[in-house]
Write a protein that holds these residues in place. Structure first.
Motif, PDB file in Angstrom:
ATOM      1  N   PRO A  78       7.583  -5.615   5.966  1.00  0.00           N
ATOM      2  CA  PRO A  78       7.007  -6.731   5.200  1.00  0.00           C
ATOM      3  C   PRO A  78       5.760  -7.322   5.850  1.00  0.00           C
ATOM      4  O   PRO A  78       4.848  -7.787   5.142  1.00  0.00           O
ATOM      5  N   LEU A  81       3.116  -5.042   4.770  1.00  0.00           N
ATOM      6  CA  LEU A  81       2.857  -5.208   3.335  1.00  0.00           C
ATOM      7  C   LEU A  81       2.069  -6.480   3.039  1.00  0.00           C
ATOM      8  O   LEU A  81       1.250  -6.509   2.117  1.00  0.00           O
ATOM      9  N   GLY A 209       1.465  -0.425  -0.275  1.00  0.00           N
ATOM     10  CA  GLY A 209       1.038  -1.807  -0.486  1.00  0.00           C
ATOM     11  C   GLY A 209      -0.430  -1.894  -0.867  1.00  0.00           C
ATOM     12  O   GLY A 209      -0.819  -2.743  -1.669  1.00  0.00           O
TER      13      GLY A 209
ATOM     14  N   TRP B  18      11.063 -10.171   3.019  1.00  0.00           N
ATOM     15  CA  TRP B  18      11.000  -9.181   1.936  1.00  0.00           C
ATOM     16  C   TRP B  18      10.737  -9.837   0.576  1.00  0.00           C
ATOM     17  O   TRP B  18      10.057  -9.253  -0.278  1.00  0.00           O
ATOM     18  N   LEU B  19      11.282 -11.065   0.394  1.00  0.00           N
ATOM     19  CA  LEU B  19      11.003 -11.776  -0.865  1.00  0.00           C
ATOM     20  C   LEU B  19       9.525 -12.175  -0.934  1.00  0.00           C
ATOM     21  O   LEU B  19       8.904 -12.130  -1.992  1.00  0.00           O
ATOM     22  N   GLY B  22       7.933  -9.021  -1.812  1.00  0.00           N
ATOM     23  CA  GLY B  22       8.554  -8.357  -2.954  1.00  0.00           C
ATOM     24  C   GLY B  22       8.291  -9.047  -4.282  1.00  0.00           C
ATOM     25  O   GLY B  22       8.092  -8.373  -5.302  1.00  0.00           O
ATOM     26  N   LEU B  25       4.826  -8.324  -5.681  1.00  0.00           N
ATOM     27  CA  LEU B  25       4.783  -6.903  -6.064  1.00  0.00           C
ATOM     28  C   LEU B  25       5.558  -6.682  -7.365  1.00  0.00           C
ATOM     29  O   LEU B  25       5.115  -5.925  -8.250  1.00  0.00           O
ATOM     30  N   ALA B  26       6.694  -7.364  -7.502  1.00  0.00           N
ATOM     31  CA  ALA B  26       7.494  -7.240  -8.727  1.00  0.00           C
ATOM     32  C   ALA B  26       6.692  -7.755  -9.934  1.00  0.00           C
ATOM     33  O   ALA B  26       6.726  -7.147 -11.013  1.00  0.00           O
TER      34      ALA B  26
END
Lengths: 535, 41
Positions: A78, A81, A209, B18-19, B22, B25-26
């Motif tokens: 992450p 990313l 990413g 990750w959230l 994420g 990205l979602a």
């Protein structure tokens, strides 16, 4: 070991007698100073190494970047990313093109300049600053990327408000482009070190990413321009919000990134137990890597694989319309935009899926697939593409998945060939292939399509010549990949030199010894005519 | 590989990190599939 005076704070001191541990042993006395030490190697060889000791003050110090015990390695993706999803915004530059053209009265060619300069700067800064990124560590690199990329957006805001387009070009293209280059390579070697068992998957996540960044930025920027208006004031506000929002978003990467701790390094053996082929026993420096044929063969592989992908990407929407213009099922222009979206999805998915697969089947085999099957799929498009829309769409999607995967798998391929020692710096130098392909690909496709139109060609005939060229490039890339062999051991770095770069510890008691730029000059004294450390 | 010394706060950090990446990205993927659907209508 021959007695060698070491220099501390400019003064010649006592002789060092501590053999290979001399740097660590002298730390107490020489804390905070630069020390030139002679590291003894087997067979009466030695290298002089300039190390910086006691540099443990500050958030960006390399030893402060080492993970504490128990750090979960799944926090590193992450972090990567956060950077790549942000800098991937560059691929959504087209959203700003028309508003800029209308509000500042510039041409289409001029409005593309910030993006083009940004991509050129990406390759150049990654190549030039790769070694510095490696030496300073990922946190420093991510912070520099944040500062450069977001400053570029803020400078662009000022440029638009002032009605001075050249400021936008300098801000977004030059300053922001440096942020793209540093940011792109910043997490690569760290991810490879944290995931020695799955380097392809790890770099695949990060580089996915970069593809995903455009997916986020494109609708987001469009909504912002709708809200603020497409005037100079509105565009300036949009750049300002972009700069601030991306700075906040990227800060997660800066705060979260960590280098593997000595504890993790000890666990590495257990990780590699199930994957005996995943380990790499040797290391090659960035300076030596570019002297090997392997580096340049891989440069050709990347350059031609990217060019082949751009062959479709550049003209995707009109290509689909042209191919089926005279068929019983013509494709509408709105449907063609859906095709472009599908290609973006394939590009992104390929980065993760194929790169992860390379951990299982091997890097050379996966590039055989990208280049060999890629060439065959271009042939399918040429011969059967106009007979079926689903066939055309699927073939183009697979080609685009190979295009993205070529980017994502190459760091792991470099790691297999050159080890982890300076893989980030080597990757940075290899990215010049991308800069070349970024110019070469659109040039070929656009020039041939324009010439075809002038000659009166229509439909699939417009693209036939460029498809043949793409097939030829992929075949050359395939041959280059076949020629790649393991690197000659004469280019391998001595173990002691590699160890000198690693942070000594994770805790407060750790006094780090860092590889320094000056080391290169010192080590050069020990090198033979080919620049290889004598064995 | 996570350490045996992993605690609830590090799990929270992992989920939060990750959230953080994420969710945007979602959103991007959702908009992408809305666009891609145009090919099939």
């Amino acid at each position: 070991m021959r007695d060698t005076p070491f220099v501390s704070n400019g003064a010649s001191r006592t002789l060092c007698q501590h053999e290979q541990e001399c740097c660590a042993a002298c730390n107490t006395e020489a804390s905070g100073l630069n020390v030139v030490a002679r590291v003894r190697l087997p067979y009466d060889r030695s290298v002089r190494v300039l190390v910086t000791v006691g540099d443990k003050v500050g958030f960006l110090a390399r030893e402060r970047q080492v993970a504490p015990p128990g750090w979960n390695r799944w926090l590193v993706p992450p972090a990567a990313l956060a950077i790549h999803l942000s800098i991937g915004q560059a691929y959504a530059w087209s959203v700003f093109k028309t508003p800029l053209e209308k509000s500042l009265g510039i041409t289409g060619t001029q409005s593309a300049l910030p993006f083009q300069l940004g991509i050129v700067m990406l390759g150049l800064s990654a190549a030039v600053l790769g070694t510095t990124v490696e030496r300073r560590g990922p946190r420093w690199a991510m912070l520099m990327s944040l500062l450069a990329f977001c400053s570029g957006l803020l400078i662009s805001a000022v440029g638009v408000w002032a009605g001075m387009y050249w400021v936008v070009v300098v801000g977004y293209g030059l300053v922001g482009g440096i942020g793209l280059g540093i940011g792109y390579i910043s997490p690569v070697s760290t991810l490879i070190k944290w995931f020695p068992d799955r380097p392809g998957m790890a770099t695949g996540i990060a580089i996915m990413g970069f593809g995903g960044g455009a997916l986020i930025a494109s609708p987001w920027s469009t909504s912002m321009l709708t809200a603020f208006g497409s005037t100079t004031s509105g565009i300036g506000q949009a750049f300002l919000v972009h700069g601030i929002a991306y700075a906040v978003f990227m800060s997660l990467g800066v705060l979260l990134i960590r280098l593997p701790s000595p504890e993790f390094t000890a666990q590495k053996e257990a990780l590699l137990k199930d994957r005996p082929k995943a380990g790499v026993a040797h290391n090659v420096s960035a300076n030596n890597a570019i002297r090997t044929p392997q580096f340049w063969l891989l440069w050709v592989v990347l350059c031609f694989n990217v060019t082949a992908g751009i062959g479709i990407l550049e003209k995707a929407a009109p290509m689909l319309v042209d191919f089926f213009k005279e068929s019983s099922t013509p494709v509408a222009a709105t449907a063609a935009t859906g095709f472009v979206a599908l290609l973006s999805a394939a590009n992104m998915a390929g980065r993760f899926v194929w790169s992860s697969t390379s951990d299982v089947v091997g890097r050379k085999n996966i590039y055989r697939l990208y280049l060999g099957v890629g060439a065959l799929l271009y042939l399918v498009l040429l011969t059967l593409g106009s007979t079926s829309t689903p066939l055309f769409v699927i073939a183009a999607m697979v080609i685009l998945s190979f295009y993205g995967a070529g980017f994502a798998t190459v760091p792991a391929y470099l790691r297999d060939l050159f080890g982890t020692y300076q893989v980030g710096a080597i990757h940075g130098r290899l990215l010049t292939a991308w800069s070349v392909a970024g110019v070469l690909g659109p040039l070929i496709v656009n020039a041939i399509a324009d010439a075809g139109k002038k000659a009166g060609h229509t439909g699939p005939d417009l693209y036939a010549t460029s498809f043949y060229i793409m097939i030829a490039l992929l075949v050359v890339g395939f041959i280059a990949n076949e020629l790649i062999r393991p690197v000659d051991p004469r280019f391998h770095e001595p173990e002691a030199v590699v160890r000198a770069q690693e942070p000594a510890g994770s805790g407060d008691d750790g006094t780090a010894a860092k590889w320094n730029e000056a080391e290169a000059a010192d080590a050069a004294e020990e090198q033979d005519a080919e620049g290889v450390v004598k064995k | 590989m996570s350490s045996s010394r992993e605690n609830p706060s590090s799990t929270l950090l992992l989920v939060g990190a990750w959230l953080w990446v994420g969710l945007p990205l979602a959103y991007g993927l959702y908009r992408l599939f809305l666009n891609a659907a145009k090919l099939f209508v």
